[in-house]
Design a protein around this motif. Structure first.
Motif, PDB file in Angstrom:
ATOM      1  N   SER A  33      21.269  -6.311 -10.121  1.00 28.62           N
ATOM      2  CA  SER A  33      20.824  -4.662  -9.772  1.00 28.62           C
ATOM      3  C   SER A  33      20.791  -4.771  -8.132  1.00 28.62           C
ATOM      4  CB  SER A  33      19.783  -5.856 -10.104  1.00 28.62           C
ATOM      5  OG  SER A  33      19.140  -6.146  -8.653  1.00 28.62           O
ATOM      6  N   PRO A  34      20.548  -2.932  -7.970  1.00 29.41           N
ATOM      7  CA  PRO A  34      20.309  -2.415  -6.665  1.00 29.41           C
ATOM      8  C   PRO A  34      19.969  -3.326  -5.643  1.00 29.41           C
ATOM      9  CG  PRO A  34      20.371  -0.944  -7.843  1.00 29.41           C
ATOM     10  CD  PRO A  34      19.963  -2.192  -8.916  1.00 29.41           C
ATOM     11  N   THR A  35      18.762  -4.139  -5.983  1.00 24.74           N
ATOM     12  CA  THR A  35      17.817  -4.948  -5.212  1.00 24.74           C
ATOM     13  C   THR A  35      18.649  -6.284  -4.450  1.00 24.74           C
ATOM     14  OG1 THR A  35      15.735  -4.110  -6.890  1.00 24.74           O
ATOM     15  CG2 THR A  35      15.249  -5.899  -5.455  1.00 24.74           C
ATOM     16  N   ARG A  66      13.425  -1.882  -6.490  1.00 33.62           N
ATOM     17  CA  ARG A  66      13.042  -3.497  -7.252  1.00 33.62           C
ATOM     18  C   ARG A  66      12.292  -3.244  -7.758  1.00 33.62           C
ATOM     19  NH1 ARG A  66      13.481  -7.101 -10.675  1.00 33.62           N
ATOM     20  NH2 ARG A  66      11.646  -8.433 -10.766  1.00 33.62           N
ATOM     21  N   ARG A  67      10.727  -1.402  -7.874  1.00 36.48           N
ATOM     22  CA  ARG A  67      10.426  -0.606  -8.859  1.00 36.48           C
ATOM     23  C   ARG A  67      11.639  -0.098 -10.275  1.00 36.48           C
ATOM     24  NH1 ARG A  67       7.914   0.757  -4.050  1.00 36.48           N
ATOM     25  NH2 ARG A  67       8.391   2.637  -4.685  1.00 36.48           N
ATOM     26  N   GLY A  97      12.585  -2.357   4.007  1.00 29.63           N
ATOM     27  CA  GLY A  97      11.920  -3.322   2.932  1.00 29.63           C
ATOM     28  C   GLY A  97      11.093  -2.148   1.580  1.00 29.63           C
ATOM     29  N   LEU A  98      10.479  -0.219   1.924  1.00 26.71           N
ATOM     30  CA  LEU A  98      10.478   0.298   1.473  1.00 26.71           C
ATOM     31  C   LEU A  98      11.668   0.761   0.227  1.00 26.71           C
ATOM     32  CD1 LEU A  98       7.936   2.428   4.137  1.00 26.71           C
ATOM     33  CD2 LEU A  98       7.591   1.902   2.620  1.00 26.71           C
ATOM     34  N   LEU A  99      12.558   0.494   1.077  1.00 31.04           N
ATOM     35  CA  LEU A  99      13.030   1.052   0.015  1.00 31.04           C
ATOM     36  C   LEU A  99      14.035   0.085  -1.380  1.00 31.04           C
ATOM     37  CD1 LEU A  99      16.149   2.595  -0.705  1.00 31.04           C
ATOM     38  CD2 LEU A  99      17.447   1.750   0.987  1.00 31.04           C
ATOM     39  N   LEU A 119       0.946  -1.301  -0.036  1.00 29.64           N
ATOM     40  CA  LEU A 119      -0.010   0.051   0.184  1.00 29.64           C
ATOM     41  C   LEU A 119       0.950   0.513   0.308  1.00 29.64           C
ATOM     42  CD1 LEU A 119      -2.971  -1.299   2.460  1.00 29.64           C
ATOM     43  CD2 LEU A 119      -3.084  -0.955   0.387  1.00 29.64           C
ATOM     44  N   ILE A 120       1.805   1.197   0.486  1.00 34.02           N
ATOM     45  CA  ILE A 120       3.014   2.277   1.115  1.00 34.02           C
ATOM     46  C   ILE A 120       4.052   2.636   0.341  1.00 34.02           C
ATOM     47  CG2 ILE A 120       4.192   3.944   2.174  1.00 34.02           C
ATOM     48  CD1 ILE A 120       1.766   3.097   4.338  1.00 34.02           C
ATOM     49  N   GLU A 121       4.945   3.007  -0.397  1.00 34.19           N
ATOM     50  CA  GLU A 121       5.660   3.655  -1.108  1.00 34.19           C
ATOM     51  C   GLU A 121       6.391   4.847  -1.085  1.00 34.19           C
ATOM     52  OE1 GLU A 121       5.553   3.429  -5.815  1.00 34.19           O
ATOM     53  OE2 GLU A 121       4.161   5.155  -5.692  1.00 34.19           O
ATOM     54  N   VAL A 122       7.902   4.688  -1.547  1.00 35.79           N
ATOM     55  CA  VAL A 122       8.458   6.498  -1.296  1.00 35.79           C
ATOM     56  C   VAL A 122       8.156   6.444  -2.209  1.00 35.79           C
ATOM     57  CG1 VAL A 122       9.754   4.954   0.978  1.00 35.79           C
ATOM     58  CG2 VAL A 122      11.356   5.318  -1.479  1.00 35.79           C
ATOM     59  N   GLY A 123       8.484   8.344  -2.257  1.00 39.90           N
ATOM     60  CA  GLY A 123       8.818   9.168  -3.552  1.00 39.90           C
ATOM     61  C   GLY A 123       9.681   8.723  -4.693  1.00 39.90           C
TER      62      GLY A 123
END
Length: 267
Positions: A261-263, A243-244, A236-238, A167-171
């Motif tokens: 990848s960074p993930t 991942r996006r 996990g938000l980071l 539900l939540i993501e960092v901008g």
């Protein structure tokens, strides 16, 4: 008559529409070069995007809630909120996807039902899914403090953390780094400089007080090791943000060693 007989007549423009709506020819540039617009991003997918002000408010709210739990016995109220949120998370992350999977792979063909019967069947299915989700939280509530209750609490916590990350993501990356830096100061202040975090998480067994339910528990011979949900959600938000970024860059999360990848690197 044409005043210039040696001139070549200009070709008429093609009235047919452009098959690629993302192309944008530049009339001032080479006519053989076509500027391709990037596809539009559809960000309105129901997620809440955290900005810098939201991250700052989150840290202040977490600090205030932790102090309230330390000075006042609000574990029952927090347990009720956890049970309600966990029921919603189990519904969204486990029960509803399983029901959709079973419906798509059912051995029965499409049922020839009237609209009223179809609506009644849909309502009954939703009620059953809600009952299963609520039963998981109710069972945890009734079994609090039991020897095996940590298994159900960890399962509900996993669903709740996954639900929050969905539900939540960092901008942007700056917000993620700022949130993690603030969480580092928050953890250091309340865990190592003061006994607030340990007292709230572990509870007081001598007075019969259980710890807060918003932790993962791992049993040991001397008790439990605990890990707060925030220690999972905030990093996990980071990771979800990176991942996006991988998906938009069409990079594989588990590529070769030369294209990590960074993930994968952060994980």
């Amino acid at each position: 008559p044409d005043p210039n007989p040696n001139s070549t007549p200009e070709p008429e423009p093609d009235p047919s529409p452009d098959p690629n709506p993302n192309t944008n020819p530049n009339p001032n540039a080479n006519p053989n070069v076509v500027v391709v617009r990037p596809p539009r991003r559809h960000d309105d997918d129901g997620r809440v995007t955290l900005r810098a002000l939201h991250a700052l408010f989150f840290l202040f709210a977490a600090s205030a809630l932790l102090l309230l739990l330390y000075f006042f016995d609000l574990r029952r109220e927090l347990g009720i909120l956890f049970a309600v949120g966990a029921a919603a998370a189990v519904y969204a992350m486990v029960v509803d996807p399983i029901a959709l999977f079973l419906a798509q792979r059912s051995c029965f063909g499409p049922l020839n039902l009237s609209p009223c019967a179809r609506r009644s069947l849909g309502v009954a299915a939703e009620a059953l899914k809600l009952a299963v989700s609520g039963a998981a939280s109710a069972l945890w509530w009734l079994r609090q403090g039991g020897n095996e209750s940590f298994l159900l609490q960890d399962f509900l916590g996993l669903c709740l953390c996954s639900f929050v990350l969905a539900l939540i993501e960092v901008g942007n990356l700056a917000v993620a780094v700022g949130l993690l830096s603030g969480a580092f100061v928050y953890d250091a202040a309340f865990t190592y400089l003061t006994p607030v975090m340990v007292a709230v998480a572990a509870g007081d067994a001598s007075r019969g007080k259980l710890g807060v339910p918003t932790v993962f528990k791992l049993p040991r011979s001397y008790g439990y090791d605990v890990l707060g949900f925030g220690d999972v959600v905030i990093p996990g938000l980071l990771i979800a943000y990176l991942r996006r970024w991988d998906v938009r860059q069409r990079r594989k999360a588990f590529g070769g060693l030369g294209t990590l990848s960074p993930t994968l690197t952060l994980t």
